[in-house]
Motif scaffolding. Structure first.
Motif, PDB file in Angstrom:
ATOM      1  N   THR A  44      -6.208 -50.982  -1.702  1.00 47.77           N
ATOM      2  CA  THR A  44      -5.727 -51.645  -2.907  1.00 47.77           C
ATOM      3  C   THR A  44      -5.891 -53.154  -2.778  1.00 47.77           C
ATOM      4  O   THR A  44      -6.305 -53.826  -3.727  1.00 47.77           O
ATOM      5  CB  THR A  44      -4.255 -51.264  -3.140  1.00 47.77           C
ATOM      6  OG1 THR A  44      -4.201 -49.859  -3.345  1.00 47.77           O
ATOM      7  CG2 THR A  44      -3.692 -51.972  -4.341  1.00 47.77           C
TER       8      THR A  44
ATOM      9  N   LYS B  64      -7.985 -55.431  -5.327  1.00 47.89           N
ATOM     10  CA  LYS B  64      -7.363 -56.567  -6.022  1.00 47.89           C
ATOM     11  C   LYS B  64      -8.150 -57.838  -5.784  1.00 47.89           C
ATOM     12  O   LYS B  64      -8.264 -58.685  -6.664  1.00 47.89           O
ATOM     13  CB  LYS B  64      -5.927 -56.761  -5.538  1.00 47.89           C
ATOM     14  CG  LYS B  64      -4.955 -55.775  -6.150  1.00 47.89           C
ATOM     15  CD  LYS B  64      -3.540 -56.125  -5.787  1.00 47.89           C
ATOM     16  CE  LYS B  64      -2.570 -55.226  -6.547  1.00 47.89           C
ATOM     17  NZ  LYS B  64      -1.196 -55.431  -6.092  1.00 47.89           N
TER      18      LYS B  64
ATOM     19  N   PRO C  68      -6.057 -50.227 -11.859  1.00 46.50           N
ATOM     20  CA  PRO C  68      -5.176 -50.385 -10.701  1.00 46.50           C
ATOM     21  C   PRO C  68      -4.623 -49.038 -10.265  1.00 46.50           C
ATOM     22  O   PRO C  68      -4.612 -48.080 -11.041  1.00 46.50           O
ATOM     23  CB  PRO C  68      -4.043 -51.267 -11.215  1.00 46.50           C
ATOM     24  CG  PRO C  68      -4.479 -51.769 -12.535  1.00 46.50           C
ATOM     25  CD  PRO C  68      -5.482 -50.803 -13.065  1.00 46.50           C
ATOM     26  N   GLN C  69      -4.158 -49.006  -9.025  1.00 46.89           N
ATOM     27  CA  GLN C  69      -3.567 -47.773  -8.511  1.00 46.89           C
ATOM     28  C   GLN C  69      -2.348 -47.394  -9.342  1.00 46.89           C
ATOM     29  O   GLN C  69      -2.181 -46.247  -9.726  1.00 46.89           O
ATOM     30  CB  GLN C  69      -3.167 -47.983  -7.053  1.00 46.89           C
ATOM     31  CG  GLN C  69      -2.609 -46.748  -6.411  1.00 46.89           C
ATOM     32  CD  GLN C  69      -2.493 -46.912  -4.902  1.00 46.89           C
ATOM     33  OE1 GLN C  69      -2.639 -48.007  -4.376  1.00 46.89           O
ATOM     34  NE2 GLN C  69      -2.229 -45.825  -4.220  1.00 46.89           N
TER      35      GLN C  69
ATOM     36  N   ASP D 297      -9.134 -47.744  -8.521  1.00 48.70           N
ATOM     37  CA  ASP D 297      -8.255 -47.558  -7.373  1.00 48.70           C
ATOM     38  C   ASP D 297      -7.559 -46.210  -7.521  1.00 48.70           C
ATOM     39  O   ASP D 297      -6.657 -46.052  -8.336  1.00 48.70           O
ATOM     40  CB  ASP D 297      -7.243 -48.703  -7.315  1.00 48.70           C
ATOM     41  CG  ASP D 297      -6.625 -48.842  -5.942  1.00 48.70           C
ATOM     42  OD1 ASP D 297      -6.832 -47.944  -5.111  1.00 48.70           O
ATOM     43  OD2 ASP D 297      -5.941 -49.845  -5.708  1.00 48.70           O
TER      44      ASP D 297
END
Ligand SMILES: Nc1ncnc2c1ncn2[C@@H]1O[C@H](COP(=O)(O)OP(=O)(O)OP(=O)(O)O)[C@@H](O)[C@H]1O
Ligand SMILES: [Mg+2]
Lengths: 359, 292
Positions: B40, B44, B79-80, B156
């Protein structure tokens, strides 16, 4: 475009409407002050029954106190209600500018209107030695409404930003938003939306309260009563009516609400809205404790926080000298210091908020 | 081309990415590493949500920090954990993100309806997202990353919460997309990347351990994976002395898959990505893992 989404987001919060309802419920108590409302009502009635009175050069000249005389001079040739005139003259008599007795009211009768003479005679006869300056009284009530509404919208702005930012912090919208092209400008958009919403909130709340107040206490004719500032030096051209000054007050409070909500947006930290939440509690205390318990001694401090105190002195009718000049002056200075501090702190926060890198 | 040059990323004293360098060409990259390895963080970094403690990321020779909005215009990032507004419908949410991505409204509407049908959410596009299941939300997320037709697609753990049917659909979507863009897909679910990814990137101790095709990665364990058949009672004793990948029981006998240099007469098996993953990261944090 983006701002529409931000506005929609805020308008969809049920909280906004619940809070408006709560404010309205609370303001019923603030609007329904039986003492001043009955005074205002009776005066309004008297004004419509007795007609108006013209200030004459002779009356103005016969006032001994220089300040009062110069103020009276500005009204020469203008309309003023008999009750207001009586109140003014009574004020003068209290400060020794006039000796107030039957002889004096006859003297007034010779040089001026019948209605005023009649009213003065009545007052003298009943030995009331009191008359209410209706314009000033009405203005006092109306500006406390402006004040309450302004503080309520400040609380609203704080809670709303706390809620929105808190929600976004919890649900981690930042990472999606900040990876988009315009995402880094979102703070500006959000700030603008929060300003618009709090101003809209304030206007609606204000309209509701005014409607309520005039329903409880019909006195439209007093809105056109003459009114001037204690310190016309600040804005020399401002010579207006109670209604006019009241609107001016309201517009001022809108401006300050805009500043405030911008600030409340900017002072948020990483935790979402904790700071706003506590600030709003403090503000609520400032507003409601004196209002409910009628704590007179706090009021000078409170008054200097009122929005209009920044530019103008706290509302007082031209002839009201019941406050000492020094106290009023102190309020002014304090208000300027207070609001300057608010703006400086606000811009520091704003600078940090918009300058720093996103994460 | 996206290239990462000597990037170090620290949280306080904790170094997550350590002087890491890698180049990404068009194609699907499966970023494979266990929990907490820094996937992650790496994503990012590529999505400009973090800035490297040192080193830089370049897009076609220019630093992404300098490109700023121009770079963010060509990336799509899922995003996760991605935030959404519970009261928005899927369509609203995607239109909102299109606005954020600076896509004109008319184009955006068209694009949103295309993407909604791509992720099979057309029927529920007017339903509020708070009523969505986890997998549906995830699909909205996938669609949102594709809105601006990105040149760099950063996903992700995109398949978390998807059912097998949706996983297959997702793979097919990615396969179609990968021709003319860089797709980086982080996951610790081995089977996800095994079939989709052109290349497998594994992280170890904050560095790139490998950047190879699936075949090459699996080749590292060729001839080292075996399966033994034994009575069920003996498995625990066996696993004390051997690196066991999996056990399967049938009646009283057990089939044990293990990795070792010598098979001791057991049947050799072809190595899978999962075997490599398990062997490489056999210590929980992946920190003391040996190289193969
Ligand atoms: N904001 C942060 N502050 C400090 N440490 C962090 C922060 N975010 C992540 N870390 C640490 O950095 C390391 C890498 O985290 P990261 O989230 O990148 O792992 P990951 O590979 O994505 O794991 P997962 O598979 O669980 O998603 C972890 O050890 C984590 O504890
Ligand atoms: Mg992760």
């Amino acid at each position: 475009m983006l701002i529409l989404y931000e506005l929609k987001k805020q308008l969809e919060q049920p909280f906004a409407y619940i809070f408006l309802a709560i404010c309205f419920a609370v303001n019923i108590f603030l609007c329904n002050n039986s003492y001043s409302n009955s005074a205002i009502k009776s005066q309004s009635k008297l004004v419509s029954e007795t007609g108006t009175f013209y200030m004459t050069e002779e009356i103005a000249q016969s006032i001994e106190d220089a300040k009062m005389r110069s103020i009276a001079q500005q009204y020469v040739g203008k309309e003023i209600s008999p009750e207001d005139a009586a109140a003014i003259l009574l004020d003068c008599s209290r400060f020794g500018s006039y000796r107030f007795d039957e002889e004096f009211s006859e003297h007034i009768a010779e040089i001026s209107s019948e209605q005023l003479a009649k009213r003065l005679a009545e007052i003298a006869e009943k030995d009331e030695l009191s008359a209410v300056n209706g314009g000033a009284e009405l203005f006092g009530v109306l500006s406390s409404i402006v004040w309450a509404v302004a503080i309520e919208s400040a609380i609203f702005a704080l809670l709303m930003t706390a809620k929105i930012l808190g929600h976004e912090a919890v649900s981690q919208t930042a990472s999606v938003v900040l990876s988009t092209r315009t995402g880094r400008r979102i703070n500006l958009v959000k700030a603008a939306a929060s300003v618009i919403i709090s101003i809209a909130f304030q206007s609606v709340n204000f309209l509701l309260c005014c409607t309520l107040f005039f329903a409880l206490c019909p006195c439209f004719n007093l809105l056109s009563a003459p009114f001037a500032l204690d310190y016309p030096t600040v804005i020399p051209w401002l010579d207006t009516t109670v209604g006019g000054y009241f609107m001016l007050n309201f517009l001022m409070s809108l401006l300050l609400t805009a500043i405030f909500s911008l600030m409340s947006f900017c002072c948020s930290g990483k935790n979402g809205g904790i700071r706003q939440f506590f600030l709003s509690i403090i503000l609520a205390f400032i507003l409601y404790i004196p209002a409910f318990f009628k704590l007179g001694f706090i009021s000078p401090f409170i008054r200097c926080l009122t929005p209009t105190a920044l530019l103008f002195n706290q509302p007082s009718c031209r002839f009201s000298v019941s406050q000492s000049g020094i106290a009023v002056f102190g309020t002014d200075i304090f208000a300027i210091i207070f609001w300057t501090a608010v703006c400086v702190v606000g811009s520091v926060f704003a600078y940090k908020k918009f300058k720093k890198s996103p994460l | 081309m996206l290239s990462v040059k000597n990037v170090t990323m620290k949280y306080g004293n904790h170094t997550v990415l350590d002087n890491l360098s890698i180049d990404f060409e068009n194609g699907v990259y499966g970023l494979l590493a266990p929990n907490g390895a820094g996937k992650t963080t790496f994503m990012k970094l590529l999505a400009t949500l973090h800035f490297a403690s040192s080193g830089k990321v370049m897009w076609n020779g220019e630093s992404i920090a300098a490109l700023d909005e121009k770079y963010r215009d060509i990336i799509g990032y899922l995003p996760q954990q991605f935030g959404y507004y519970k009261n928005y419908t899927a369509e609203d949410y995607l239109l909102y993100l299109s606005a954020l991505k600076g896509i004109p409204r008319a184009t955006a509407k068209q694009r949103v309806s295309e993407l909604l049908s791509l992720v099979a959410l057309s029927d529920v596009k007017s339903k509020k997202m708070k009523k969505f299941s986890g997998g549906m939300v995830q699909r909205v997320g996938i669609a949102s990353a594709l809105l601006n037709n990105p040149k760099v697609l950063l996903l992700d753990e995109p398949t978390a919460g998807l059912d097998p049917k949706e996983r297959v659909r997702f793979r097919n979507i990615l396969a179609g997309l990968s021709k003319d863009r860089v797709v980086i897909l982080s996951t610790h679910i081995v089977s996800d990347v095994e079939s989709i990814a052109n290349r497998i990137v594994m992280l170890q101790n904050g560095k790139i351990y490998c950047n190879e095709t699936v075949g090459e990665v699996c080749g590292r364990l060729d001839g080292k994976v075996f399966e033994a058949e034994m009575p069920a009672a003996e498995t625990s004793a066996f696993s004390r002395n051997h690196f066991v990948v999996s056990e399967r029981f049938e009646g009283n006998s057990a089939f044990v898959r293990f990795i070792a240099d010598e098979g001791d007469g057991c049947a050799p098996k072809s190595a899978g990505l999962e075997d490599v993953f398990l062997y490489l990261y056999r210590d929980s944090e992946g920190e003391n893992a040996d190289t193969l």
